[in-house]
Design an enzyme around this catalytic site. Structure first.
Site, short mmCIF file in Angstrom:
data_model
loop_
_atom_site.label_atom_id
_atom_site.label_comp_id
_atom_site.label_asym_id
_atom_site.label_seq_id
_atom_site.Cartn_x
_atom_site.Cartn_y
_atom_site.Cartn_z
N ASP A 199 0.79 -1.23 0.00
CA ASP A 199 0.00 0.00 0.00
C ASP A 199 0.82 1.28 0.00
O ASP A 199 0.30 2.34 0.33
CB ASP A 199 -0.93 -0.01 1.23
CG ASP A 199 -2.07 0.98 1.11
OD1 ASP A 199 -2.47 1.29 -0.02
OD2 ASP A 199 -2.56 1.45 2.15
N CYS A 248 -26.70 -8.96 -5.27
CA CYS A 248 -26.62 -8.21 -4.01
C CYS A 248 -26.14 -6.78 -4.25
O CYS A 248 -25.20 -6.56 -5.02
CB CYS A 248 -25.67 -8.91 -3.04
SG CYS A 248 -25.44 -8.05 -1.47
N CYS A 289 -14.50 4.85 7.16
CA CYS A 289 -15.90 4.40 7.19
C CYS A 289 -15.91 2.93 6.78
O CYS A 289 -15.27 2.55 5.80
CB CYS A 289 -16.74 5.23 6.25
SG CYS A 289 -18.49 4.72 6.16
N CYS A 339 -23.85 -3.18 -0.24
CA CYS A 339 -22.82 -2.16 -0.06
C CYS A 339 -23.20 -0.85 -0.73
O CYS A 339 -22.93 0.24 -0.21
CB CYS A 339 -21.47 -2.66 -0.58
SG CYS A 339 -21.43 -3.09 -2.33
N CYS A 391 -20.64 -11.56 -6.19
CA CYS A 391 -21.58 -10.57 -5.66
C CYS A 391 -23.01 -10.85 -6.09
O CYS A 391 -23.96 -10.52 -5.37
CB CYS A 391 -21.17 -9.17 -6.12
SG CYS A 391 -19.71 -8.51 -5.28
N CYS A 432 -24.07 3.03 1.63
CA CYS A 432 -23.18 4.18 1.61
C CYS A 432 -23.92 5.47 2.01
O CYS A 432 -24.89 5.86 1.36
CB CYS A 432 -22.56 4.36 0.22
SG CYS A 432 -21.43 5.77 0.13
#
Length: 349
Positions: free
Chosen positions: A135, A192, A242, A195, A189, A199
């Site tokens: 990262d 679905c 978050c 997510c 996924c 948000c």
């Protein structure tokens, strides 16, 4: 010592060693650039969805694939280290810090394990050259993790594992060794959209696409100026990052806390922090409190700015003295956030 002629044994031993070092997931992908991944990156950048993260635009040509960065690379070892939470990230609290930032800085923990694995690999194959990443370099860890079979990029754009849910820190080792690639992971996924619906700021213009400029994680960590007013109320009590889009993923029901690396356990004072005490932090106190934490990199001013937004959303009149004390802060962004928060706390509904 692994027989140098037995590649399959080397790969099996490599994966066993990775798990011994604390990685919950490991897979191998080809190092060749993928034109589809490169196209998606440039499309995202061209739309301006990276916001103020100019470093993503500046090194896009290198970021687009392993061999664009290092032409000698032949294989990528993709790794994931679990940081599965013990408590529900969506549980109510005075202030919320993203799960990933509640413990030690993952860069240090993951990089130490990556370097240990790299040393082991060189012992087995002295002829290899390699580079380790976590990262801090222009590496697309999430699509590489998908290509290596350790998970898939979900509709929230993060990697999802059917064994570890959304809770994996990712690292990668580029090597000149020709290793047999694992099968890429298919998308699971389905229909679905949990997510997307979760948000608070509608940061997903469509599935698999994030507009960072609307994302609370971006706003509280990467964004340096005042928080745009249109997002302040939606931020609620989130003061660093978050987890909403990650936490609602149904695949998290398979995540096992036992797989979490021991050094990534959360600090008790950061699971449900005291907002009033955080508002009182000066620079020295901030540095002392967050020594060894990823939170330290945003600095006191940005962090206190976030805490003031949370204070303004709290409805807690007991915070008024703390907020009022920041009206004359040396940082104009902090002072403006204090003015906003005070107005919210002292104006009758």
């Amino acid at each position: 010592m692994v027989n140098s002629r037995d590649t399959a044994s080397l790969e099996d031993a490599l994966k066993a060693k990775a798990r011994e070092l604390g990685f919950a997931a490991v897979g191998i992908a080809p190092a060749a650039d993928d034109p589809v991944r490169a196209e998606r990156l440039h499309e995202w950048l061209d739309a301006g969805h990276h916001g103020d993260m100019a470093w993503m635009q500046n090194r896009a040509d290198v970021r687009q694939g392993p061999q664009s960065m290092w032409p000698a690379a032949r294989s990528v070892i993709a790794l994931g280290m679990s940081y599965a939470p013990e408590v529900d990230p969506l549980a109510e609290g005075e202030a919320k810090i993203s799960v990933y930032a509640q413990g030690r800085d993952y860069h240090d923990v993951v990089k130490k394990a990556l370097k240990a694995l790299a040393r082991w690999l060189v012992e087995q194959r002295p002829e290899t050259e390699l580079k380790v990443f976590v990262d801090t370099a222009p590496v697309m860890e999430k699509p590489l993790g998908e290509a290596a079979g350790i998970g898939w990029q979900g509709k929230h754009t993060n990697l999802v594992s059917h064994e570890h849910g959304s809770w994996l820190f990712l690292g990668a080792i580029y090597t000149t060794l020709e290793l047999s690639a694992d099968a890429p992971h298919g998308d699971r996924c389905g229909s679905c959209r949990a997510c997307q619906d979760a948000c608070p700021t509608n940061a997903f213009p469509r599935p698999y696409r994030l507009d960072a400029r609307r994302c609370i994680s971006y706003l509280t960590i990467e964004h340096k100026g005042p928080i745009p007013e249109e997002f302040r109320e939606a931020m609620g009590n989130r003061i660093y990052g978050c987890d909403d889009c990650l936490a609602v993923c149904p695949w998290n029901k398979f995540a096992d806390i036992a797989a979490r690396h021991a050094k990534l356990a959360p600090r008790e004072d950061l699971v449900d922090p005291d907002l009033g005490k955080l508002l009182a932090l000066d620079d020295a106190a901030f540095r002392a409190k967050f020594s060894g934490s990823p939170i330290k990199r945003v600095g006191r001013n940005r962090f206190v700015r976030n805490c003031l937004i949370a204070a303004g959303n709290s409805g807690d009149a007991a915070l008024v003295p703390r907020v009022r004390a920041l009206l004359g802060d040396d940082d104009p962004v902090v002072a403006e956030a204090a003015e906003w928060a005070l107005a919210r706390l002292t104006t009758s509904p």
